[in-house]
Design an enzyme around this catalytic site. Structure first.
Site, PDB file in Angstrom:
ATOM      1  N   VAL A   1       1.029  -1.508   0.139  1.00 31.91           N
ATOM      2  CA  VAL A   1      -0.430  -0.344   0.267  1.00 31.91           C
ATOM      3  C   VAL A   1       1.158   1.219  -0.136  1.00 31.91           C
ATOM      4  O   VAL A   1       0.639   2.311  -1.055  1.00 31.91           O
ATOM      5  CB  VAL A   1      -1.033  -0.234   1.696  1.00 31.91           C
ATOM      6  CG1 VAL A   1      -1.759   0.760   1.508  1.00 31.91           C
ATOM      7  CG2 VAL A   1      -2.224  -1.119   1.455  1.00 31.91           C
TER       8      VAL A   1
ATOM      9  N   LYS B   1      11.032  -0.301   8.701  1.00 34.06           N
ATOM     10  CA  LYS B   1      11.405  -1.722   9.142  1.00 34.06           C
ATOM     11  C   LYS B   1      12.436  -2.271   8.813  1.00 34.06           C
ATOM     12  O   LYS B   1      13.673  -2.634   9.355  1.00 34.06           O
ATOM     13  CB  LYS B   1      10.873  -2.627   9.237  1.00 34.06           C
ATOM     14  CG  LYS B   1      10.665  -3.012  11.046  1.00 34.06           C
ATOM     15  CD  LYS B   1       8.731  -2.967  11.609  1.00 34.06           C
ATOM     16  CE  LYS B   1       9.372  -5.273  11.618  1.00 34.06           C
ATOM     17  NZ  LYS B   1       7.765  -5.810  12.498  1.00 34.06           N
TER      18      LYS B   1
ATOM     19  N   GLU C   1     -10.272   5.404   4.902  1.00 30.28           N
ATOM     20  CA  GLU C   1     -11.368   4.858   3.407  1.00 30.28           C
ATOM     21  C   GLU C   1     -10.956   3.561   3.563  1.00 30.28           C
ATOM     22  O   GLU C   1     -11.338   2.240   2.469  1.00 30.28           O
ATOM     23  CB  GLU C   1     -11.351   5.374   2.766  1.00 30.28           C
ATOM     24  CG  GLU C   1     -12.787   5.751   1.455  1.00 30.28           C
ATOM     25  CD  GLU C   1     -13.638   5.471   1.993  1.00 30.28           C
ATOM     26  OE1 GLU C   1     -14.438   6.137   2.819  1.00 30.28           O
ATOM     27  OE2 GLU C   1     -14.679   4.451   1.594  1.00 30.28           O
TER      28      GLU C   1
ATOM     29  N   GLU D   1      -3.122 -10.565   2.720  1.00 29.71           N
ATOM     30  CA  GLU D   1      -1.875 -10.488   4.138  1.00 29.71           C
ATOM     31  C   GLU D   1      -0.543 -11.324   4.213  1.00 29.71           C
ATOM     32  O   GLU D   1      -0.489 -12.145   3.603  1.00 29.71           O
ATOM     33  CB  GLU D   1      -2.739 -10.408   5.441  1.00 29.71           C
ATOM     34  CG  GLU D   1      -4.070  -9.812   4.971  1.00 29.71           C
ATOM     35  CD  GLU D   1      -3.974  -8.545   5.288  1.00 29.71           C
ATOM     36  OE1 GLU D   1      -3.320  -7.480   6.309  1.00 29.71           O
ATOM     37  OE2 GLU D   1      -4.592  -7.980   4.393  1.00 29.71           O
TER      38      GLU D   1
ATOM     39  N   ASP E   1      -9.714 -10.847   8.866  1.00 25.78           N
ATOM     40  CA  ASP E   1      -9.710  -9.573   7.434  1.00 25.78           C
ATOM     41  C   ASP E   1     -11.058  -8.951   8.031  1.00 25.78           C
ATOM     42  O   ASP E   1     -10.865  -8.021   8.384  1.00 25.78           O
ATOM     43  CB  ASP E   1      -8.851 -10.286   6.783  1.00 25.78           C
ATOM     44  CG  ASP E   1      -8.161  -8.689   5.673  1.00 25.78           C
ATOM     45  OD1 ASP E   1      -7.835  -7.446   6.464  1.00 25.78           O
ATOM     46  OD2 ASP E   1      -9.030  -8.584   4.656  1.00 25.78           O
TER      47      ASP E   1
ATOM     48  N   LYS F   1     -12.922  -5.796   8.517  1.00 26.86           N
ATOM     49  CA  LYS F   1     -13.277  -4.864   8.221  1.00 26.86           C
ATOM     50  C   LYS F   1     -15.057  -5.084   8.562  1.00 26.86           C
ATOM     51  O   LYS F   1     -15.390  -3.446   8.299  1.00 26.86           O
ATOM     52  CB  LYS F   1     -13.727  -5.034   6.686  1.00 26.86           C
ATOM     53  CG  LYS F   1     -11.706  -4.973   6.594  1.00 26.86           C
ATOM     54  CD  LYS F   1     -11.655  -5.843   4.875  1.00 26.86           C
ATOM     55  CE  LYS F   1     -10.165  -5.987   4.081  1.00 26.86           C
ATOM     56  NZ  LYS F   1      -9.583  -7.102   3.208  1.00 26.86           N
TER      57      LYS F   1
ATOM     58  N   GLY G   1      -5.346  -4.673  -3.328  1.00 32.69           N
ATOM     59  CA  GLY G   1      -3.721  -4.509  -4.658  1.00 32.69           C
ATOM     60  C   GLY G   1      -3.185  -3.017  -3.622  1.00 32.69           C
ATOM     61  O   GLY G   1      -3.929  -2.375  -3.557  1.00 32.69           O
TER      62      GLY G   1
HETATM   63  N1  HSE Z   1      -5.650  -8.771   2.611  1.00 40.15           N
HETATM   64  C1  HSE Z   1      -6.268  -8.068   2.214  1.00 40.15           C
HETATM   65  C2  HSE Z   1      -7.703  -8.499   0.987  1.00 40.15           C
HETATM   66  C3  HSE Z   1      -5.866  -6.812   1.695  1.00 40.15           C
HETATM   67  O1  HSE Z   1      -7.331  -9.394   0.158  1.00 40.15           O
HETATM   68  O2  HSE Z   1      -9.115  -8.027   1.287  1.00 40.15           O
HETATM   69  C4  HSE Z   1      -6.689  -5.463   1.257  1.00 40.15           C
HETATM   70  O3  HSE Z   1      -7.214  -5.080   3.133  1.00 40.15           O
END
Ligand code: HSE
Length: 320
Positions: free
Chosen positions: A17, A41, A123, A184, A195, A199, A297
């Site tokens: 990102v 890092k 966002e 991820e 994940d 969200k 992406g």
């Molecule tokens: N790993 C997450 C996905 C990346 O596949 O949706 C985007 O948040």
């Protein structure tokens, strides 16, 4: 933030990102926003940016009075929370893509925003390129939102699409999702639904106010779905999708879960393929709406970060 002011960005994280945002900002000079320093890092890695951009010392960014925006796109939720808290307390606007951190610290972030008066925007933390958070915040009346259903994880949707359409097995499809930068760094977070539930917590927070504690959302991922399951579903004219669901009950409470679902082929969510995400919202008077776009992406996620940076110009803040 004054609309004419140059946005000087301190960026934490230069992975998928962060690098996407760097590329986008180079192609959008009219925004008058640029990255002054990026904190990383692992200094040895090859990156497509001048070495002078990078530091390993986060204080270089957090204590620099010229930097007025901190963009935080790192993987480690605990470190991310420390960064965004310090940044807000130091009077900097914050844009973050750290879904786990945000889902786990919703209340504290809200308090920090109130206490410091500084904006915190995210966002890009859910559904990447789809501007769904701002729509939930601004367009809908909470009371009129009857239900939401969505695909919010790009990697699992990509894996399921490859299993259904190309007969790829689970492991090969996952490797492809990793190679394309969708997954991820710990892909278990995608595959097992963590994940998606992070969200979903964020989206429901923006949809309904803080009513949703992450621990109250039942969830599982696609870890047990086999190529054979895909074939059986297909033979019966179904698709399988990892669907996030929320429904407002007559008591006013919201029932929410994230589970793999059989989806009929005429369902809007069956239209969502590969790394795309989709959100179907049903609300009073407006009836049904369908939001669709890339959910993972480098550039699609970077574009959502960019939209937050741009929104800072006109003083945008979530009201909650
Ligand atoms: N790993 C997450 C996905 C990346 O596949 O949706 C985007 O948040």
């Amino acid at each position: 933030m004054e609309s004419h002011k140059k946005l000087v960005i301190g960026l934490f994280g230069f992975g998928v990102v962060g690098e996407g945002l760097y590329k986008i900002l180079q192609q959008t000079p009219s925004l008058h926003a640029s990255i002054k320093k990026a904190c990383i890092k692992h200094p040895g890695k090859k990156r497509n940016a001048p070495e002078s951009l990078f530091t390993q010392n986060g204080d270089d960014l957090l204590n620099d009075p010229e930097i007025n925006v901190i963009v935080e796109v790192i993987d480690d939720a605990d470190a991310a929370f420390k960064i965004i808290s310090t940044a807000l307390k130091n009077g900097k606007a914050v844009v973050s893509a750290s879904k786990k951190m945000i889902a786990e610290h919703l209340r504290e972030i809200l308090d920090l925003q109130k206490e410091t008066g500084m904006p915190f925007l995210c966002e890009s933390a859910a559904c990447a390129s789809i501007p769904v958070i701002r729509n939930l915040e601004e367009y809908y009346d909470n009371d009129l939102l009857h239900s939401l259903k969505a695909i919010v994880n790009g990697s699992t949707n990509f894996i399921l699409t490859k299993m259904f359409e190309d007969k790829l097995n689970f492991t090969d499809a996952l490797i492809l999702a990793q190679q394309l930068g969708f997954a991820e760094s710990n892909p278990k977070l995608d595959v097992e639904g963590y994940d998606a539930v992070n969200k979903w917590t964020i989206l429901l927070n923006h949809a309904y106010g803080i009513v949703t504690d992450i621990s109250k959302i039942l969830f599982t991922g696609i870890q047990n779905i086999t190529l054979n399951d895909a074939e059986v579903a297909q033979s019966r004219h179904y698709d399988i999708k990892l669907v996030a669901n929320a429904k407002k009950l007559s008591t006013g409470k919201v029932a929410a879960f994230v589970l793999p679902h059989f989806v009929t082929l005429d369902d809007q969510l069956a239209f969502v393929k590969n790394e795309y995400n989709g959100v179907v919202i049903e609300s009073g008077f407006a009836d049904k709406q369908f939001f669709y776009g890339k959910g993972a992406g480098s550039l699609p996620t970077g574009s959502a970060v960019l939209s937050d940076i741009s929104a800072l110009r006109y003083g945008y803040k979530y009201e909650y």
